[in-house]
Design a protein around this motif. Structure first.
Motif, PDB file in Angstrom:
ATOM      1  N   ARG A 135     -35.917  19.355   3.903  1.00 49.25           N
ATOM      2  CA  ARG A 135     -34.559  19.453   4.448  1.00 49.25           C
ATOM      3  C   ARG A 135     -33.545  18.692   3.605  1.00 49.25           C
ATOM      4  NH1 ARG A 135     -35.680  17.234  10.312  1.00 49.25           N
ATOM      5  NH2 ARG A 135     -37.162  15.995   9.080  1.00 49.25           N
ATOM      6  N   ARG A 136     -33.888  17.491   3.199  1.00 52.32           N
ATOM      7  CA  ARG A 136     -32.988  16.614   2.433  1.00 52.32           C
ATOM      8  C   ARG A 136     -31.600  16.539   3.087  1.00 52.32           C
ATOM      9  NH1 ARG A 136     -33.707  14.859  -2.817  1.00 52.32           N
ATOM     10  NH2 ARG A 136     -31.635  15.541  -3.475  1.00 52.32           N
ATOM     11  N   ILE A 137     -31.618  16.133   4.353  1.00 57.71           N
ATOM     12  CA  ILE A 137     -30.360  16.044   5.091  1.00 57.71           C
ATOM     13  C   ILE A 137     -30.232  14.656   5.717  1.00 57.71           C
ATOM     14  CG2 ILE A 137     -30.163  18.502   5.610  1.00 57.71           C
ATOM     15  CD1 ILE A 137     -31.336  17.907   8.387  1.00 57.71           C
ATOM     16  N   LEU A 138     -28.988  14.268   5.978  1.00 57.22           N
ATOM     17  CA  LEU A 138     -28.687  13.028   6.670  1.00 57.22           C
ATOM     18  C   LEU A 138     -27.696  13.338   7.780  1.00 57.22           C
ATOM     19  CD1 LEU A 138     -28.913   9.924   6.876  1.00 57.22           C
ATOM     20  CD2 LEU A 138     -26.982   9.783   5.287  1.00 57.22           C
ATOM     21  N   SER A 139     -28.069  12.982   8.997  1.00 54.71           N
ATOM     22  CA  SER A 139     -27.212  13.268  10.149  1.00 54.71           C
ATOM     23  C   SER A 139     -26.397  12.028  10.513  1.00 54.71           C
ATOM     24  CB  SER A 139     -28.064  13.700  11.349  1.00 54.71           C
ATOM     25  OG  SER A 139     -27.260  13.918  12.487  1.00 54.71           O
ATOM     26  N   LEU A 140     -25.076  12.185  10.503  1.00 56.23           N
ATOM     27  CA  LEU A 140     -24.182  11.122  10.942  1.00 56.23           C
ATOM     28  C   LEU A 140     -23.753  11.447  12.367  1.00 56.23           C
ATOM     29  CD1 LEU A 140     -21.938  10.749   7.750  1.00 56.23           C
ATOM     30  CD2 LEU A 140     -24.171   9.710   8.235  1.00 56.23           C
ATOM     31  N   ASP A 141     -24.568  11.053  13.331  1.00 56.47           N
ATOM     32  CA  ASP A 141     -24.338  11.439  14.726  1.00 56.47           C
ATOM     33  C   ASP A 141     -22.995  10.935  15.244  1.00 56.47           C
ATOM     34  OD1 ASP A 141     -26.786  12.698  14.781  1.00 56.47           O
ATOM     35  OD2 ASP A 141     -27.856  10.949  15.569  1.00 56.47           O
ATOM     36  N   LYS A 142     -22.642   9.711  14.905  1.00 60.55           N
ATOM     37  CA  LYS A 142     -21.384   9.141  15.407  1.00 60.55           C
ATOM     38  C   LYS A 142     -20.166   9.872  14.849  1.00 60.55           C
ATOM     39  CE  LYS A 142     -23.225   4.483  16.114  1.00 60.55           C
ATOM     40  NZ  LYS A 142     -23.118   3.053  15.724  1.00 60.55           N
ATOM     41  N   LYS A 143     -20.344  10.484  13.687  1.00 60.21           N
ATOM     42  CA  LYS A 143     -19.237  11.180  13.037  1.00 60.21           C
ATOM     43  C   LYS A 143     -19.307  12.683  13.272  1.00 60.21           C
ATOM     44  CE  LYS A 143     -16.841  11.049   8.557  1.00 60.21           C
ATOM     45  NZ  LYS A 143     -16.961  12.336   7.896  1.00 60.21           N
ATOM     46  N   GLY A 144     -20.432  13.153  13.775  1.00 59.78           N
ATOM     47  CA  GLY A 144     -20.612  14.583  13.974  1.00 59.78           C
ATOM     48  C   GLY A 144     -20.691  15.342  12.670  1.00 59.78           C
ATOM     49  N   GLU A 145     -21.373  14.752  11.676  1.00 59.21           N
ATOM     50  CA  GLU A 145     -21.454  15.376  10.349  1.00 59.21           C
ATOM     51  C   GLU A 145     -22.902  15.451   9.903  1.00 59.21           C
ATOM     52  OE1 GLU A 145     -19.819  14.760   5.735  1.00 59.21           O
ATOM     53  OE2 GLU A 145     -19.388  13.255   7.276  1.00 59.21           O
ATOM     54  N   LEU A 146     -23.261  16.547   9.287  1.00 60.04           N
ATOM     55  CA  LEU A 146     -24.584  16.726   8.698  1.00 60.04           C
ATOM     56  C   LEU A 146     -24.412  16.862   7.190  1.00 60.04           C
ATOM     57  CD1 LEU A 146     -27.625  17.115   9.375  1.00 60.04           C
ATOM     58  CD2 LEU A 146     -27.189  19.587   9.297  1.00 60.04           C
ATOM     59  N   ILE A 147     -24.997  15.934   6.442  1.00 61.10           N
ATOM     60  CA  ILE A 147     -24.843  15.930   4.985  1.00 61.10           C
ATOM     61  C   ILE A 147     -26.098  16.479   4.338  1.00 61.10           C
ATOM     62  CG2 ILE A 147     -24.369  14.540   2.939  1.00 61.10           C
ATOM     63  CD1 ILE A 147     -23.179  12.410   4.720  1.00 61.10           C
ATOM     64  N   HIS A 148     -25.932  17.478   3.497  1.00 57.77           N
ATOM     65  CA  HIS A 148     -27.020  17.947   2.645  1.00 57.77           C
ATOM     66  C   HIS A 148     -26.982  17.125   1.360  1.00 57.77           C
ATOM     67  CE1 HIS A 148     -28.225  21.514   5.001  1.00 57.77           C
ATOM     68  NE2 HIS A 148     -26.961  21.476   5.406  1.00 57.77           N
ATOM     69  N   ALA A 149     -28.116  16.537   1.023  1.00 59.70           N
ATOM     70  CA  ALA A 149     -28.151  15.595  -0.090  1.00 59.70           C
ATOM     71  C   ALA A 149     -27.687  16.238  -1.388  1.00 59.70           C
ATOM     72  CB  ALA A 149     -29.559  15.038  -0.264  1.00 59.70           C
ATOM     73  N   HIS A 150     -26.920  15.479  -2.154  1.00 60.28           N
ATOM     74  CA  HIS A 150     -26.497  15.884  -3.491  1.00 60.28           C
ATOM     75  C   HIS A 150     -27.741  16.189  -4.328  1.00 60.28           C
ATOM     76  CE1 HIS A 150     -24.863  15.484  -7.559  1.00 60.28           C
ATOM     77  NE2 HIS A 150     -23.646  15.539  -7.044  1.00 60.28           N
ATOM     78  N   PRO A 151     -27.681  17.163  -5.220  1.00 62.67           N
ATOM     79  CA  PRO A 151     -28.866  17.506  -6.032  1.00 62.67           C
ATOM     80  C   PRO A 151     -29.447  16.344  -6.821  1.00 62.67           C
ATOM     81  CG  PRO A 151     -27.183  19.201  -6.252  1.00 62.67           C
ATOM     82  CD  PRO A 151     -26.557  18.082  -5.471  1.00 62.67           C
TER      83      PRO A 151
END
Length: 268
Positions: free
Chosen positions: A126-142
């Motif tokens: 997946r290589r993702i980071l969830s920022l729950d407090k911000k409501g943002e899902l980040i897909h990791a930079h290559p």
């Protein structure tokens, strides 16, 4: 923006001497962005190795020393008040994920288990980071890679790495260099003669034989460098070793006496 991580780039090559094929193995791991565990005793060069590889690969290095008080917000970020009101500020892990750096979590098992869980989605496909407090899902930079370190011989069972975390990483194992190479490193880093460096290494090797026989850890390469720095500045060798090694390692009178005996054997 690359400028977000410019402050984390190493401008000068760190001094590092390989002890095996760890440099090549890391390069292969990075080419596939595999998450890595660096295992080894305290002060054996794990952090310096990561710094060297970040320089060699020309990647920013974001380092965080983990501790038991570290929260998930310390890793990923939080809302803070500023002149314009409340604004989100990325934590060190989020900076590396978002902009493509190497994130190095030193002594990761010192962090609380609920904190380290946030790295799990970054260590699989997946290589993702969830920022729950911000409501943002980040897909990791290559270019993002996660590297963690820990000392398996020193951690208590309660702080050992869980299998569910460990199995998400490839691993490189480190130990102290052989005597000749360690003396070269100490001489270079402390700015002392090869002879003095070799004597310090001799003391360290004898202390390491006491691991689990009165000492949790033997004298590390880092400690030898500290002792060498003091010797190089004119401090008596025995006093230098007492200050940076014996007193730093133990409060037990008998063990301290044994360590001082090792020092006397090399600095009569």
């Amino acid at each position: 923006m690359a400028s977000n991580l410019d402050a984390y780039r190493l401008a000068i090559e760190p001094f590092y001497r390989s002890t095996g094929n760890e440099v090549s193995l890391y390069e292969h791991a990075y080419s596939h962005r595999l998450p890595l565990i660096l295992k080894g005793p305290t002060g054996c060069g794990k952090t310096r190795f990561v710094e060297y590889m970040a320089w060699k690969l020309n990647r920013p290095l974001v380092t965080l020393a983990c501790n038991e008080d570290m929260t998930a917000s310390d890793l990923i970020g939080r809302y803070l008040l500023d002149a314009q009101g409340t604004a989100w500020h990325d934590g060190p892990l989020t900076l590396a994920v978002r902009h493509g750096g190497i994130c190095y979590l030193d002594e990761v098992v010192e962090a609380r288990q609920d904190t380290t869980v946030v790295i799990h989605p970054l260590t699989d496909a997946r290589r993702i980071l969830s920022l729950d407090k911000k409501g943002e899902l980040i897909h990791a930079h290559p270019d993002f890679q996660l590297v963690v370190s820990y000392n398996p011989g020193y951690q208590s069972r309660s702080k050992d790495m869980k299998p569910s975390t460990r199995q998400r990483f490839a691993a490189l194992e480190f130990d102290y260099p052989d005597a000749a190479l360690e003396a070269e490193i100490v001489a270079h880093e402390a700015g002392i003669s090869s002879d003095i460096a070799a004597r310090l290494v001799g003391i360290a090797h004898r202390s390491r034989a006491l691991k689990h026989h009165g000492l949790d850890e033997g004298i590390s390469t880092r400690m030898l460098i500290y002792a060498g720095v003091l010797i190089g500045s004119g401090v008596n060798p025995r006093e230098s070793c007492d200050m940076t090694m014996t007193r730093a390692l133990t409060d037990d009178p008998d063990m301290a006496k044994a360590l001082r005996g090792f020092v006397e054997a090399y600095f009569e």
